[in-house]
Design a protein around this motif. Structure first.
Motif, PDB file in Angstrom:
ATOM      1  N   ALA A  49     -30.501  24.518  49.055  1.00 49.27           N
ATOM      2  CA  ALA A  49     -29.822  24.384  47.761  1.00 49.27           C
ATOM      3  C   ALA A  49     -29.386  23.155  47.536  1.00 49.27           C
ATOM      4  N   ALA A  50     -28.760  22.515  48.318  1.00 47.17           N
ATOM      5  CA  ALA A  50     -27.978  21.324  48.397  1.00 47.17           C
ATOM      6  C   ALA A  50     -28.922  20.015  47.796  1.00 47.17           C
ATOM      7  N   TYR A  74     -19.907  27.217  50.129  1.00 51.83           N
ATOM      8  CA  TYR A  74     -20.373  26.063  50.728  1.00 51.83           C
ATOM      9  C   TYR A  74     -20.109  24.865  49.680  1.00 51.83           C
ATOM     10  N   GLU A  75     -19.331  23.601  50.175  1.00 52.40           N
ATOM     11  CA  GLU A  75     -19.266  22.349  49.253  1.00 52.40           C
ATOM     12  C   GLU A  75     -20.946  21.740  49.846  1.00 52.40           C
ATOM     13  N   GLY A  76     -21.468  21.297  48.987  1.00 52.17           N
ATOM     14  CA  GLY A  76     -22.881  20.689  49.368  1.00 52.17           C
ATOM     15  C   GLY A  76     -22.903  19.372  48.518  1.00 52.17           C
ATOM     16  N   TRP A  77     -23.672  18.350  49.087  1.00 51.89           N
ATOM     17  CA  TRP A  77     -23.705  17.061  48.289  1.00 51.89           C
ATOM     18  C   TRP A  77     -25.158  16.397  49.020  1.00 51.89           C
ATOM     19  N   VAL A 107     -23.909  20.230  53.967  1.00 48.37           N
ATOM     20  CA  VAL A 107     -23.018  21.080  53.282  1.00 48.37           C
ATOM     21  C   VAL A 107     -21.832  21.178  54.387  1.00 48.37           C
ATOM     22  N   SER A 108     -20.751  21.927  53.641  1.00 51.95           N
ATOM     23  CA  SER A 108     -19.759  22.255  54.590  1.00 51.95           C
ATOM     24  C   SER A 108     -19.098  23.742  54.074  1.00 51.95           C
ATOM     25  N   LYS A 109     -18.722  24.750  55.161  1.00 56.96           N
ATOM     26  CA  LYS A 109     -18.363  25.890  54.644  1.00 56.96           C
ATOM     27  C   LYS A 109     -17.132  26.062  54.194  1.00 56.96           C
ATOM     28  N   GLU A 110     -16.970  26.864  53.341  1.00 55.43           N
ATOM     29  CA  GLU A 110     -15.604  26.768  52.593  1.00 55.43           C
ATOM     30  C   GLU A 110     -15.011  28.289  52.865  1.00 55.43           C
ATOM     31  N   GLY A 111     -16.147  29.037  53.013  1.00 55.59           N
ATOM     32  CA  GLY A 111     -15.564  30.611  53.320  1.00 55.59           C
ATOM     33  C   GLY A 111     -16.635  31.596  52.772  1.00 55.59           C
ATOM     34  N   ILE A 112     -16.025  32.862  52.828  1.00 56.75           N
ATOM     35  CA  ILE A 112     -16.930  34.004  52.525  1.00 56.75           C
ATOM     36  C   ILE A 112     -16.065  35.019  51.442  1.00 56.75           C
ATOM     37  N   GLU A 113     -16.946  35.330  50.411  1.00 52.82           N
ATOM     38  CA  GLU A 113     -16.103  36.397  49.577  1.00 52.82           C
ATOM     39  C   GLU A 113     -17.011  37.591  49.580  1.00 52.82           C
TER      40      GLU A 113
END
Length: 107
Positions: free
Chosen positions: A40-41, A71-74, A97-103
């Motif tokens: 996706a990124a 995720y934060e992606g760039w 990407v860096s994982k930010e969490g799960i909801e």
């Protein structure tokens, strides 16, 4: 009886990219949520370098579940390696990407 997680025969799982309004127009597959997030990124508008790239929040819901991986992606442009195959362009888009969490979505 279907299992809770939709795993394809090749072992890949499908993740829907959620827009801010809750639309899920794109689906990315991967063995892991991170693999799908990287795909996706790569579709993001690339910056001129990794440090200049805009950080974008990516929210991927695993199909068949209410679990959303955040995720934060760039993405950024990079010169292809010298030993690249002929079909590869001179400039390629790299992503991270860096994982930010799960909801968990409320059903």
């Amino acid at each position: 009886m279907e299992s809770k997680t939709m795993v394809r025969e090749d072992g890949k799982r499908n993740f829907a990219l959620r827009e801010s309004g809750g639309d899920e127009s794109s689906v990315f597959s991967g063995n892991t949520p991170r693999q799908a997030a990287l795909k996706a990124a790569r579709r993001l508008e690339p910056g001129s370098s990794e440090s200049d790239a805009e950080r974008v929040e990516l929210r991927l819901r695993e199909k068949g579940t209410s679990k959303v991986h955040i995720y934060e992606g760039w993405a950024w442009e990079e010169t292809a390696p010298d030993d690249k195959p002929n079909w590869m362009p001179d400039e390629i888009t790299e992503a991270n990407v860096s994982k930010e969490g799960i909801e968990h979505l409320e059903e």
